[in-house]
Design an enzyme around this catalytic site. Structure first.
Site, PDB file in Angstrom:
ATOM      1  N   ARG A 197     -10.586   9.578   1.408  1.00 48.63           N
ATOM      2  CA  ARG A 197     -10.502  10.217   2.719  1.00 48.63           C
ATOM      3  C   ARG A 197     -11.619  11.239   2.897  1.00 48.63           C
ATOM      4  O   ARG A 197     -12.104  11.454   4.011  1.00 48.63           O
ATOM      5  CB  ARG A 197      -9.117  10.844   2.899  1.00 48.63           C
ATOM      6  CG  ARG A 197      -8.022   9.786   3.009  1.00 48.63           C
ATOM      7  CD  ARG A 197      -6.620  10.377   3.018  1.00 48.63           C
ATOM      8  NE  ARG A 197      -5.623   9.309   3.067  1.00 48.63           N
ATOM      9  CZ  ARG A 197      -4.332   9.478   2.811  1.00 48.63           C
ATOM     10  NH1 ARG A 197      -3.874  10.683   2.509  1.00 48.63           N
ATOM     11  NH2 ARG A 197      -3.496   8.463   2.866  1.00 48.63           N
TER      12      ARG A 197
ATOM     13  N   SER B  65      -9.936   5.464  -5.216  1.00 53.35           N
ATOM     14  CA  SER B  65     -10.877   6.563  -5.430  1.00 53.35           C
ATOM     15  C   SER B  65     -10.356   7.601  -6.416  1.00 53.35           C
ATOM     16  O   SER B  65     -11.127   8.146  -7.215  1.00 53.35           O
ATOM     17  CB  SER B  65     -11.205   7.226  -4.093  1.00 53.35           C
ATOM     18  OG  SER B  65     -10.033   7.719  -3.462  1.00 53.35           O
TER      19      SER B  65
ATOM     20  N   LYS C 262      -1.975  -1.545  -3.822  1.00 48.57           N
ATOM     21  CA  LYS C 262      -2.882  -0.402  -3.805  1.00 48.57           C
ATOM     22  C   LYS C 262      -2.057   0.881  -3.860  1.00 48.57           C
ATOM     23  O   LYS C 262      -1.144   1.038  -3.048  1.00 48.57           O
ATOM     24  CB  LYS C 262      -3.731  -0.439  -2.528  1.00 48.57           C
ATOM     25  CG  LYS C 262      -4.725   0.703  -2.395  1.00 48.57           C
ATOM     26  CD  LYS C 262      -5.485   0.636  -1.075  1.00 48.57           C
ATOM     27  CE  LYS C 262      -6.516   1.754  -0.983  1.00 48.57           C
ATOM     28  NZ  LYS C 262      -7.250   1.739   0.294  1.00 48.57           N
TER      29      LYS C 262
ATOM     30  N   TYR D  49     -14.660   0.631  -7.561  1.00 54.65           N
ATOM     31  CA  TYR D  49     -15.964   1.273  -7.394  1.00 54.65           C
ATOM     32  C   TYR D  49     -16.812   1.122  -8.650  1.00 54.65           C
ATOM     33  O   TYR D  49     -18.010   1.407  -8.621  1.00 54.65           O
ATOM     34  CB  TYR D  49     -15.766   2.750  -7.045  1.00 54.65           C
ATOM     35  CG  TYR D  49     -14.949   2.926  -5.787  1.00 54.65           C
ATOM     36  CD1 TYR D  49     -15.527   2.785  -4.537  1.00 54.65           C
ATOM     37  CD2 TYR D  49     -13.577   3.185  -5.855  1.00 54.65           C
ATOM     38  CE1 TYR D  49     -14.770   2.907  -3.376  1.00 54.65           C
ATOM     39  CE2 TYR D  49     -12.814   3.306  -4.712  1.00 54.65           C
ATOM     40  CZ  TYR D  49     -13.407   3.165  -3.469  1.00 54.65           C
ATOM     41  OH  TYR D  49     -12.663   3.269  -2.322  1.00 54.65           O
TER      42      TYR D  49
ATOM     43  N   LYS E 220       1.396   9.785   6.017  1.00 59.98           N
ATOM     44  CA  LYS E 220       1.463   8.350   6.284  1.00 59.98           C
ATOM     45  C   LYS E 220       2.727   7.697   5.710  1.00 59.98           C
ATOM     46  O   LYS E 220       2.782   6.480   5.526  1.00 59.98           O
ATOM     47  CB  LYS E 220       0.205   7.668   5.735  1.00 59.98           C
ATOM     48  CG  LYS E 220      -1.076   8.205   6.364  1.00 59.98           C
ATOM     49  CD  LYS E 220      -2.299   7.379   5.990  1.00 59.98           C
ATOM     50  CE  LYS E 220      -3.537   7.891   6.711  1.00 59.98           C
ATOM     51  NZ  LYS E 220      -4.724   7.022   6.521  1.00 59.98           N
TER      52      LYS E 220
ATOM     53  N   GLU F 163       7.870  -7.157   1.388  1.00 57.30           N
ATOM     54  CA  GLU F 163       6.575  -7.198   2.073  1.00 57.30           C
ATOM     55  C   GLU F 163       5.788  -8.444   1.667  1.00 57.30           C
ATOM     56  O   GLU F 163       5.124  -9.077   2.501  1.00 57.30           O
ATOM     57  CB  GLU F 163       5.773  -5.933   1.757  1.00 57.30           C
ATOM     58  CG  GLU F 163       6.365  -4.641   2.289  1.00 57.30           C
ATOM     59  CD  GLU F 163       6.090  -4.425   3.767  1.00 57.30           C
ATOM     60  OE1 GLU F 163       5.538  -5.333   4.424  1.00 57.30           O
ATOM     61  OE2 GLU F 163       6.436  -3.334   4.273  1.00 57.30           O
TER      62      GLU F 163
ATOM     63  N   LYS G  49       0.872  -1.174   0.000  1.00 56.56           N
ATOM     64  CA  LYS G  49       0.000   0.000   0.000  1.00 56.56           C
ATOM     65  C   LYS G  49       0.907   1.222   0.000  1.00 56.56           C
ATOM     66  O   LYS G  49       1.662   1.451   0.954  1.00 56.56           O
ATOM     67  CB  LYS G  49      -0.921   0.003   1.213  1.00 56.56           C
ATOM     68  CG  LYS G  49      -1.897   1.179   1.235  1.00 56.56           C
ATOM     69  CD  LYS G  49      -2.806   1.095   2.454  1.00 56.56           C
ATOM     70  CE  LYS G  49      -3.810   2.235   2.490  1.00 56.56           C
ATOM     71  NZ  LYS G  49      -4.696   2.155   3.677  1.00 56.56           N
TER      72      LYS G  49
END
Length: 324
Positions: free
Chosen positions: A207, A276, A250, A315, A219, A235, A197
């Site tokens: 968000r 998004s 992502k 979506y 972040k 990872e 991510k």
């Protein structure tokens, strides 16, 4: 005069039937997961994501039914938490009487065959807007956060979730969640790890939908540097060893090279999340009249599949399914 060619690749493109017969990448509704937002109010549109709603529990169940009718048999849930319930330790995240467990139970009571995935992270519940607990000096605490995530994942499993999806990027959380689930006899509940991510600018509309932006800082100390791909393989190795049943990249579109590297290296299914910002770019380009929305949806989702994703969170899931 005709050219003297032995190889004419266009022969395999000559008719729709021939093109269908030799198509290398298949995209079906079964490959898609629909992200859904649930809140305590009535159904309402999300300003930052045109065409996407915050659902009441009843509206959520109805939308799951519409998706299932189109062949989209998996959803992932995100909770919109009222400000008054947000705390520095995100206590509402593991409330057994909270909105997410009630939503899981409602979906399973009406659509038992739909796969319910749940987001495991603290940002929707944190007054700091971070995916983990923040220390007084602004550090996002890893091990303390993992303890809370285990409680959250267990609560989702108790409510009937099929798959928990830790999106926090804390070190060691996959193994800790697996141990917790197994200790409580949830051996059949899967883990879809957000393995790579990235600290991406494409998350902005999401968000806005959750009102979960960090109240301070960013972040970048726990989400991945967009410049790195070898690190993603590290990872991948760790999450797989800790018991992940699926691994995720992502965002999807800007990181198709990472999706491909995962597909080549992973022994478990690979998921990719068309986020998004990717959604909004397509919507905005289509609204301008310059690009064909449905063609963009089909092309981008096919591209993600071609890169190696077995599962796509998008979506556009129901909109795409209508045309597949």
């Amino acid at each position: 005069m005709p050219l003297e060619l032995i190889a004419r690749p266009r022969r395999n493109r000559r008719t729709p039937a021939i093109r269908d017969m030799v198509r290398e990448t298949e995209l079906t509704p079964a490959h898609l997961v629909l992200p859904l937002f649930v809140h305590g109010g009535s159904d309402e549109p999300i300003d930052s994501m045109p065409g996407v709603n915050r659902w009441s529990t009843k509206g959520l169940v109805d939308e799951v039914g519409r998706a299932a009718d189109l062949g989209v048999r998996a959803v992932v849930l995100f909770e919109v938490t009222p400000e008054e319930l947000k705390t520095p330790t995100g206590d509402e995240a593991w409330n057994p009487d909270g909105l997410v467990p009630r939503a899981i139970e409602a979906i399973k009571a009406t659509h038992p065959d739909t796969v319910v995935m749940t987001d495991v992270a603290l940002d929707p519940y944190s007054s700091d807007g971070h995916d983990g607990i923040v220390s007084p000096d602004g550090t996002v605490l890893n091990d303390e956060t993992v303890e809370v995530l285990c409680r959250q994942a267990l609560m989702h499993a108790d409510a009937g979730a099929d798959i928990v999806a830790p999106s926090d990027m804390m070190d060691g959380r996959v193994g800790a969640i697996r141990e917790t689930l197994d200790h409580h006899d949830h051996h059949g509940v899967g883990i879809c790890a957000y393995t790579a991510k990235y600290a991406s600018a494409f998350f902005g509309p999401f968000r806005g939908a959750l009102d979960s932006a960090p109240r301070h800082g960013d972040k970048k100390t726990y989400q991945m540097d967009p410049a790195n791909s070898r690190e993603a393989l590290r990872e991948l190795e760790l999450d797989t060893a800790e018991g992940a049943d699926m691994v995720m990249v992502k965002p999807a579109g800007p990181y198709l090279d990472v999706v491909r590297r995962f597909a080549d290296a992973s022994v478990v299914p690979v998921a990719a999340y068309q986020v998004s910002g990717e959604y909004l770019m397509i919507k905005a380009a289509a609204a301008s009249g310059w690009l064909d929305e449905q063609a963009l949806i089909s092309e981008t989702l096919t591209g993600i599949r071609r890169a190696g994703a077995d599962v796509i969170l998008t979506y556009f899931a129901t909109q795409a399914a209508k045309h597949l």
